[in-house]
Design a protein around this motif. Structure first.
Motif, PDB file in Angstrom:
ATOM      1  N   LEU A 331      18.136  41.978  55.949  1.00 17.90           N
ATOM      2  CA  LEU A 331      17.219  41.931  57.609  1.00 17.90           C
ATOM      3  C   LEU A 331      17.540  40.171  57.551  1.00 17.90           C
ATOM      4  N   LEU A 332      17.974  39.435  58.707  1.00 19.33           N
ATOM      5  CA  LEU A 332      17.253  37.766  58.404  1.00 19.33           C
ATOM      6  C   LEU A 332      15.918  37.674  59.168  1.00 19.33           C
ATOM      7  N   GLY A 333      15.761  37.112  58.260  1.00 17.33           N
ATOM      8  CA  GLY A 333      14.098  36.963  58.392  1.00 17.33           C
ATOM      9  C   GLY A 333      14.009  35.820  59.634  1.00 17.33           C
ATOM     10  N   GLU A 351      12.399  37.950  50.625  1.00 16.82           N
ATOM     11  CA  GLU A 351      11.607  39.212  49.809  1.00 16.82           C
ATOM     12  C   GLU A 351      11.823  40.141  49.979  1.00 16.82           C
ATOM     13  N   ALA A 352      10.922  41.583  49.600  1.00 12.67           N
ATOM     14  CA  ALA A 352      11.410  42.949  50.045  1.00 12.67           C
ATOM     15  C   ALA A 352      10.235  43.201  50.491  1.00 12.67           C
ATOM     16  N   GLY A 356      10.616  48.444  51.947  1.00  6.57           N
ATOM     17  CA  GLY A 356      11.237  48.715  51.170  1.00  6.57           C
ATOM     18  C   GLY A 356      12.796  47.570  51.587  1.00  6.57           C
ATOM     19  N   ALA A 357      12.547  46.855  52.877  1.00  7.26           N
ATOM     20  CA  ALA A 357      14.063  46.321  53.485  1.00  7.26           C
ATOM     21  C   ALA A 357      14.064  45.146  52.389  1.00  7.26           C
ATOM     22  N   ALA A 379      19.065  32.888  47.393  1.00 15.04           N
ATOM     23  CA  ALA A 379      20.583  34.254  48.166  1.00 15.04           C
ATOM     24  C   ALA A 379      21.554  33.131  49.252  1.00 15.04           C
ATOM     25  N   LEU A 380      22.945  33.474  49.067  1.00 13.80           N
ATOM     26  CA  LEU A 380      23.095  32.881  50.323  1.00 13.80           C
ATOM     27  C   LEU A 380      23.638  33.982  51.281  1.00 13.80           C
ATOM     28  N   VAL A 381      23.188  33.642  52.790  1.00 13.18           N
ATOM     29  CA  VAL A 381      23.635  34.777  53.923  1.00 13.18           C
ATOM     30  C   VAL A 381      24.733  33.699  54.164  1.00 13.18           C
TER      31      VAL A 381
END
Length: 403
Positions: A331-333, A351-352, A356-357, A379-381
């Motif tokens: 999910l986008l932050g 981040e979790a 758990g998402a 990560a890479l989005v």
């Protein structure tokens, strides 16, 4: 030439990438090497029924209840079997790993007995098969336990040893030569002069290649001349490199001479511009058996392109079963704007959440020169061409960067 889509560029780079030849290596040298053939067990493990506990090997029919007294007729230790059968009313002292003697079909653990001279009194009833490891409970001779294309872990090496292999058939390691170009580059530790910068790309590229299972060759920095760049290309070819990585000089400026030099040496170019950000000015071609990937000079562009294209190529040449980088959903932050015609790879933190998402938050500044943001990213989005603006909480595709 029009910008090539990322998926087509990767397909071109992987086209015809066959696993390298097989070689035998000692078990201690096989960690993270890739199996060239299926490997079947040369023996059964355990070869005979063995005790799982310290205690007494008995006939279960002789100890169906507590209060039974049995005569101790011998002892079994690991590697020292008891040669006589166990008869009615008899027991054999046995230790973990000891072979179950003929006639016995159960083990009563030491804690459930009371020793009295040459006898034991049973305080827990015996059950057939209890505390016994049957022959072949781990594996049987001929079982294929390690498959072709497996990149061997430390646990795999232990398994191979148990299967009785002193060495294993693996693929030769790909050789990756890395050549930087640019008059502006100086080595770490030097004091840059006017207009100069510290050379950093090669350290990430070589580390990435080694982590994926390649040997690396550092060809240093070539000056911005056709002669120096050509010399570097020839050194890569003469070293027997399977892959030549150039860093810098891939754009279209007057001092970007890599494409000219590669073509002058006979490299057939498959493409030299990709519809992605960062990393549009990337090249690919071949010089005989040597594959060439020309990376941009900006450190983020260089690394992202290596992660997306070099890593899968190394895996393919290594004969690995899994070649492609894994995509996950997060999910986008934070909110992000609409995308243009190029596929976008945004550096992001991960981040979790407590539920758990997985939350992927693109870093504030995506400029392709920012090493700090690259190091902080996990990560890479991935944003497809012409993707609409997306709000925080929207699902997105990500690829985790190496840890």
């Amino acid at each position: 030439m029009a910008l090539m889509p990322v998926v087509d560029a990767l397909a071109a780079i992987l086209s015809g990438a066959e696993p390298l030849p097989e070689e035998m290596v000692a078990l201690d040298a096989a960690h993270h090497r890739v199996l060239a053939r299926d490997v079947a067990a040369l023996r059964t493990q355990p070869p005979q029924a063995m005790s799982a506990m310290d205690g007494y090997a008995v006939r279960a029919a002789d100890a169906p209840k507590t209060g039974v007294r049995l005569k101790v007729i011998g002892e079994v230790a690991a590697g020292r079997p008891f040669e006589k059968p166990v008869g009615p009313g008899e027991a054999v002292r046995i230790f973990t790993g000891g072979v179950i003697p003929e006639g016995a079909d159960a083990v009563i653990i030491q804690e459930d007995t009371v020793a009295d001279g040459g006898h034991i009194d049973i305080t827990e009833a015996a059950k057939p098969g209890r505390h016994i490891r049957p022959a072949g409970i781990d594996f049987n001779k001929g079982d294929v336990l390690l498959a072709k294309g497996t990149r061997l872990t430390d646990r795999d090496l232990s398994l191979a040893a148990g299967m009785n292999y002193p060495d294993l058939p693996v693929r030769r390691l790909p050789k990756v030569a890395v050549l930087a170009t640019g008059d502006e580059l100086v080595m770490p530790g030097a004091i840059p002069g006017p207009g100069q910068i510290i050379y950093s790309n090669g350290y990430a590229l070589r580390a990435l290649a080694r982590a994926e299972g390649a040997d690396t060759i550092d060809l240093g920095i070539a000056a911005d001349t056709i002669a120096a760049t050509t010399q570097g290309i020839r050194r890569a070819r003469d070293s027997g490199a399977d892959i030549l990585i150039t860093s810098g000089g891939a754009s279209v400026g007057d001092h970007d001479l890599v494409k000219q030099s590669l073509e002058a040496e006979g490299v057939a170019m498959a493409f030299w511009r990709i519809a992605m950000r960062p990393g549009k000015p990337m090249m690919h071609g071949r010089l005989g058996a040597m594959r060439v990937i020309g990376l941009p000079g900006n450190p983020v562009s260089s690394y992202v392109c290596a992660f997306l294209f070099l890593a899968p190529l190394i895996r393919a040449l290594s004969g690995r079963t899994a070649i492609h980088n894994v995509r996950e959903t997060a999910l986008l932050g934070r909110d992000i704007v609409a995308n243009d015609m190029r596929e976008d790879y945004l550096r992001a933190r991960l981040e979790a959440r407590s539920d758990g998402a997985l939350i992927a938050t693109p870093v504030d500044h995506q400029d392709s020169s920012l090493l700090g943001n690259l190091a902080a990213a996990r990560a890479l989005v991935i944003r497809p061409p012409f993707a609409a603006a997306a709000a925080a909480g929207t699902p997105c595709d990500i690829m985790r960067l190496p840890g």
